[in-house]
Design an enzyme around this catalytic site. Structure first.
Site, short mmCIF file in Angstrom:
data_model
loop_
_atom_site.label_atom_id
_atom_site.label_comp_id
_atom_site.label_asym_id
_atom_site.label_seq_id
_atom_site.Cartn_x
_atom_site.Cartn_y
_atom_site.Cartn_z
N ASN A 1 0.85 -1.19 0.00
CA ASN A 1 0.00 0.00 0.00
C ASN A 1 0.89 1.24 0.00
O ASN A 1 1.53 1.55 1.01
CB ASN A 1 -0.89 -0.05 1.27
CG ASN A 1 -1.68 1.22 1.50
OD1 ASN A 1 -1.80 2.06 0.61
ND2 ASN A 1 -2.22 1.36 2.71
N TRP A 2 0.90 1.95 -1.14
CA TRP A 2 1.79 3.11 -1.26
C TRP A 2 1.25 4.34 -0.52
O TRP A 2 1.94 5.34 -0.38
CB TRP A 2 1.99 3.48 -2.74
CG TRP A 2 2.70 2.43 -3.54
CD1 TRP A 2 3.12 1.19 -3.10
CD2 TRP A 2 3.08 2.51 -4.92
NE1 TRP A 2 3.72 0.51 -4.14
CE2 TRP A 2 3.71 1.29 -5.26
CE3 TRP A 2 2.94 3.49 -5.91
CZ2 TRP A 2 4.20 1.03 -6.55
CZ3 TRP A 2 3.43 3.23 -7.19
CH2 TRP A 2 4.05 2.01 -7.49
N LYS A 3 -0.01 4.31 -0.13
CA LYS A 3 -0.65 5.48 0.50
C LYS A 3 -0.47 6.70 -0.42
O LYS A 3 -0.47 6.54 -1.64
CB LYS A 3 -0.11 5.70 1.91
CG LYS A 3 -0.18 4.40 2.73
CD LYS A 3 0.09 4.57 4.18
CE LYS A 3 0.00 3.21 4.87
NZ LYS A 3 0.14 3.29 6.32
N HIS B 1 -9.40 1.12 5.51
CA HIS B 1 -8.07 1.27 6.12
C HIS B 1 -8.18 2.21 7.32
O HIS B 1 -8.96 3.16 7.30
CB HIS B 1 -7.09 1.83 5.08
CG HIS B 1 -5.67 1.79 5.57
ND1 HIS B 1 -5.18 2.75 6.42
CD2 HIS B 1 -4.68 0.90 5.37
CE1 HIS B 1 -3.92 2.45 6.70
NE2 HIS B 1 -3.59 1.33 6.08
N GLU C 1 -6.49 4.59 8.27
CA GLU C 1 -6.29 6.03 7.98
C GLU C 1 -7.55 6.65 7.38
O GLU C 1 -7.82 7.83 7.58
CB GLU C 1 -5.07 6.20 7.05
CG GLU C 1 -3.78 5.98 7.84
CD GLU C 1 -2.62 5.41 7.05
OE1 GLU C 1 -2.65 5.44 5.81
OE2 GLU C 1 -1.66 4.92 7.70
N GLU D 1 -4.99 -5.14 10.95
CA GLU D 1 -3.90 -4.19 11.16
C GLU D 1 -4.13 -3.47 12.48
O GLU D 1 -4.94 -2.53 12.53
CB GLU D 1 -3.85 -3.16 10.04
CG GLU D 1 -3.63 -3.77 8.67
CD GLU D 1 -3.13 -2.71 7.69
OE1 GLU D 1 -1.98 -2.83 7.25
OE2 GLU D 1 -3.87 -1.78 7.39
N GLY E 1 2.85 2.03 10.83
CA GLY E 1 3.81 3.13 10.66
C GLY E 1 4.56 3.49 11.93
O GLY E 1 5.18 4.55 11.99
N SER F 1 3.78 -2.35 10.26
CA SER F 1 5.23 -2.40 10.40
C SER F 1 5.86 -3.73 9.96
O SER F 1 6.84 -4.18 10.56
CB SER F 1 5.65 -2.05 11.83
OG SER F 1 5.24 -0.72 12.15
N GLY G 1 2.95 -1.19 4.28
CA GLY G 1 2.94 0.23 3.93
C GLY G 1 4.34 0.71 3.63
O GLY G 1 4.88 0.51 2.54
N GLY G 2 4.98 1.30 4.65
CA GLY G 2 6.29 1.93 4.49
C GLY G 2 7.32 1.10 3.74
O GLY G 2 7.99 1.61 2.83
P1 PGA Z 1 3.09 0.17 7.66
O1 PGA Z 1 1.60 0.39 7.10
O2 PGA Z 1 3.60 -1.10 7.03
O3 PGA Z 1 3.85 1.38 7.22
O4 PGA Z 1 2.98 0.03 9.14
C1 PGA Z 1 0.72 -0.68 6.96
C2 PGA Z 1 -0.58 -0.21 6.40
O5 PGA Z 1 -1.03 0.91 6.74
O6 PGA Z 1 -1.24 -0.92 5.61
#
Ligand code: PGA
Length: 245
Positions: free
Chosen positions: A6-8, A93, A95, A163, A169, A201, A222-223
């Protein structure tokens, strides 16, 4: 097994071109029918990525509206994502829940819209740090599943991603015991055979341990999915973990 990146709100054409080239190359070297890889770029990069993604690499949108068309300024529908090249769509998600106030009923509407458009919704759930500290994890997850996963869905219709919000993150990862216990609990709330990913993470140095847990069917990253080197390393480790099974 599904490895999802997930590039966000990150990425550019340059980054996407380099990333897709690297992922295509990694999948050509060590492809396996049992491990799927999907990247979720911002909607504006989907068509660009579609021109570059070679099978079996798949693409997904990061969110969709619950309606197909309409006066919803700034929103994107599941049909539009499908036309731009997506096969999956993230919904719910944390966020989106946190910054856009999305609630379970809305997320269920989005999951249905994605399904009707021919996309596979990847429905995200997870408890906050305060909820975890208060011992409410299972109650929260149960409520999110009941509210957000359409009851008519069969296991083939969706993917669920667990998650923990406190792990996204932050560099804090749930322990293998926490992940296994929570995934078992989630499994009991879903139709038998549902695919359940872990996210929060996940990195090259912890992915093997997480994928070795029996109730984990993949990861949402994500990251660590933003750098070709770490994302490709994780794909390779997932292929190796799968070959050992
Ligand atoms: P992260 O994000 O790997 O940066 O913790 C995961 C996500 O939000 O799907």
């Amino acid at each position: 097994m599904l490895i999802a990146g997930n590039w966000k709100m990150h990425g550019s054409r340059g980054m996407a071109a380099d990333m897709l080239e690297a992922v295509n190359r990694t999948l050509q070297k060590a492809s396996s029918d049992a491990v799927e890889v999907a990247v979720f770029p911002p909607a504006t990069l989907l068509s660009f990525c579609k021109e570059r993604a070679q099978p079996p690499l798949m693409l997904g949108g990061q969110d969709c509206h619950s309606e197909n068309t309409g006066a919803y300024t700034g929103d994107v529908s599941a049909d539009m994502l499908k036309e731009a090249g997506a096969s999956y769509c993230l919904v719910g998600h944390s966020e989106r829940r946190q910054y856009h106030g999305e609630h379970d009923a809305q997320i269920q509407g989005k999951a249905n819209a994605a399904h009707e458009a021919g996309l596979k919704p990847l429905i995200c759930i997870g408890e906050t740090e305060a909820q975890q500290a208060a011992g409410q994890t299972q109650a929260i997850l149960k409520k999110q599943i009941q509210g957000a996963v359409p009851s008519a869905f069969t296991p083939a219709d969706f993917v669920l991603a667990y998650e923990p919000v406190w792990a996204i993150g932050t560099g804090k990862v749930a322990t293998p015991e926490q992940i296994a216990e929570t995934h078992h609990f989630i499994q009991q709330q879903l139709p038998e055979g549902a695919t359940i990913l872990y996210g929060g993470s996940v990195k090259p140095d912890n992915i093997a341990e997480i994928l070795a847990l029996e109730p984990v069917h993949g990861v949402l990253v994500g990251g660590a999915s933003l750098k070709a080197e770490s994302f490709c390393k994780m794909i390779t480790l997932a292929m190796e973990a799968n070959n050992r099974d």
